[in-house]
Design a protein around this motif. Structure first.
Motif, PDB file in Angstrom:
ATOM      1  N   GLN A   1       0.830  -1.202   0.000  1.00  0.00           N
ATOM      2  CA  GLN A   1       0.000   0.000   0.000  1.00  0.00           C
ATOM      3  C   GLN A   1       0.868   1.257   0.000  1.00  0.00           C
ATOM      4  O   GLN A   1       0.579   2.225  -0.716  1.00  0.00           O
ATOM      5  N   ASN A   2       1.933   1.245   0.816  1.00  0.00           N
ATOM      6  CA  ASN A   2       2.822   2.403   0.872  1.00  0.00           C
ATOM      7  C   ASN A   2       3.505   2.647  -0.475  1.00  0.00           C
ATOM      8  O   ASN A   2       3.611   3.796  -0.925  1.00  0.00           O
ATOM      9  N   GLN A   3       3.969   1.571  -1.113  1.00  0.00           N
ATOM     10  CA  GLN A   3       4.627   1.714  -2.409  1.00  0.00           C
ATOM     11  C   GLN A   3       3.641   2.204  -3.477  1.00  0.00           C
ATOM     12  O   GLN A   3       3.982   3.026  -4.330  1.00  0.00           O
ATOM     13  N   GLN A   4       2.425   1.710  -3.393  1.00  0.00           N
ATOM     14  CA  GLN A   4       1.400   2.142  -4.348  1.00  0.00           C
ATOM     15  C   GLN A   4       1.136   3.640  -4.218  1.00  0.00           C
ATOM     16  O   GLN A   4       1.088   4.372  -5.225  1.00  0.00           O
ATOM     17  N   GLU A   5       1.004   4.124  -3.000  1.00  0.00           N
ATOM     18  CA  GLU A   5       0.743   5.549  -2.776  1.00  0.00           C
ATOM     19  C   GLU A   5       1.946   6.404  -3.167  1.00  0.00           C
ATOM     20  O   GLU A   5       1.792   7.513  -3.691  1.00  0.00           O
ATOM     21  N   ARG A   6       3.149   5.875  -2.918  1.00  0.00           N
ATOM     22  CA  ARG A   6       4.353   6.623  -3.270  1.00  0.00           C
ATOM     23  C   ARG A   6       4.448   6.839  -4.778  1.00  0.00           C
ATOM     24  O   ARG A   6       4.663   7.965  -5.244  1.00  0.00           O
ATOM     25  N   TYR A   7       4.279   5.757  -5.539  1.00  0.00           N
ATOM     26  CA  TYR A   7       4.397   5.886  -6.994  1.00  0.00           C
ATOM     27  C   TYR A   7       3.214   6.635  -7.598  1.00  0.00           C
ATOM     28  O   TYR A   7       3.345   7.233  -8.666  1.00  0.00           O
ATOM     29  N   GLN A   8       2.095   6.628  -6.923  1.00  0.00           N
ATOM     30  CA  GLN A   8       0.961   7.429  -7.381  1.00  0.00           C
ATOM     31  C   GLN A   8       1.281   8.921  -7.254  1.00  0.00           C
ATOM     32  O   GLN A   8       0.996   9.705  -8.171  1.00  0.00           O
ATOM     33  N   ARG A   9       1.880   9.325  -6.122  1.00  0.00           N
ATOM     34  CA  ARG A   9       2.276  10.729  -5.936  1.00  0.00           C
ATOM     35  C   ARG A   9       3.323  11.140  -6.974  1.00  0.00           C
ATOM     36  O   ARG A   9       3.232  12.222  -7.573  1.00  0.00           O
ATOM     37  N   ASP A  10       4.328  10.264  -7.165  1.00  0.00           N
ATOM     38  CA  ASP A  10       5.372  10.590  -8.146  1.00  0.00           C
ATOM     39  C   ASP A  10       4.801  10.668  -9.566  1.00  0.00           C
ATOM     40  O   ASP A  10       5.202  11.527 -10.362  1.00  0.00           O
ATOM     41  N   ARG A  11       3.863   9.775  -9.877  1.00  0.00           N
ATOM     42  CA  ARG A  11       3.228   9.810 -11.196  1.00  0.00           C
ATOM     43  C   ARG A  11       2.482  11.112 -11.423  1.00  0.00           C
ATOM     44  O   ARG A  11       2.613  11.754 -12.478  1.00  0.00           O
ATOM     45  N   ASP A  12       1.718  11.546 -10.417  1.00  0.00           N
ATOM     46  CA  ASP A  12       0.962  12.793 -10.537  1.00  0.00           C
ATOM     47  C   ASP A  12       1.896  13.995 -10.655  1.00  0.00           C
ATOM     48  O   ASP A  12       1.595  14.954 -11.387  1.00  0.00           O
TER      49      ASP A  12
END
Length: 203
Positions: free
Chosen positions: A133-144
């Motif tokens: 979950q943490n990795q998913q949220e991290r890469y979501q922020r970086d993607r945005d």
């Protein structure tokens, strides 16, 4: 008397119709003459105002980033435009791919399956559910963030082409120079020597 006035009125209209429309170059030359400044025809011929040039440059850069810079003859800017937009777009794709991978694994783990790519063959977890979950949220922020950078670089490419085309309208001559020179002058009457500094502006 009436016929004489009518004739004068008719001549005035005829003269007005035959007067050619003053071009921007003629207008500039007239204004400079009033100020006591004389410019050669070679310099005046370089004064060209194209009000559509900024719009064209912006449109070309909107259709294909860097094309507006080519239109403005700023070829050295094209690699910078492509590098900025391409780098930001690559960052978006890279982070989006990782976001999808961790999201799929997280959803699979929450559903009770243990067959995602982050579980080894012996059954041990590389990432537990919380880490997924943490990795998913991290890469979501970086993607945005990279999406925002891509849009910003694309917009700046259009703005740069438009502003550059505007600024080129003010270039009267590309051969502009300024020079400081000392001078030595002797008064013919008093034989006194005067020293000074001259400022020369050449165009």
């Amino acid at each position: 008397m009436l016929c004489f006035c009518f004739a004068l009125f008719h001549l005035g209209l005829s003269a007005q119709e035959e007067t050619p429309t003053e071009t921007p170059k003629d207008s500039l030359q007239t204004e400079l003459k009033e100020e006591g400044i004389m410019l050669s025809e070679s310099v005046l011929s370089k004064v060209k105002i194209d009000p559509l040039a900024p719009s064209k440059a912006a449109f070309y850069s909107a259709v294909l980033p860097g094309l507006g810079q080519v239109y403005n003859k700023r070829y050295w800017k094209v690699p910078l435009v492509w590098g900025a937009i391409g780098g930001a777009a690559y960052g978006y794709k890279y982070n989006n791919d990782l976001y999808r991978r961790f999201r799929e694994a997280f959803k699979s783990r929450r559903a009770g399956f243990r067959n995602d790519e982050f579980i080894r063959e012996d059954g041990t977890e590389i990432f537990d559910q919380e880490a997924l979950q943490n990795q998913q949220e991290r890469y979501q922020r970086d993607r945005d963030l990279f999406l925002l950078l891509t849009i910003t670089a694309y917009a700046l490419n259009i703005i740069d082409a438009n502003v550059d085309a505007h600024l080129q309208q003010y270039n009267v001559d590309t051969n502009l120079s300024m020079d400081f020179k000392p001078y030595l002058e002797q008064d013919a009457l008093t034989a006194q020597v005067n020293y000074g500094l001259t400022f020369t502006f050449t165009f």
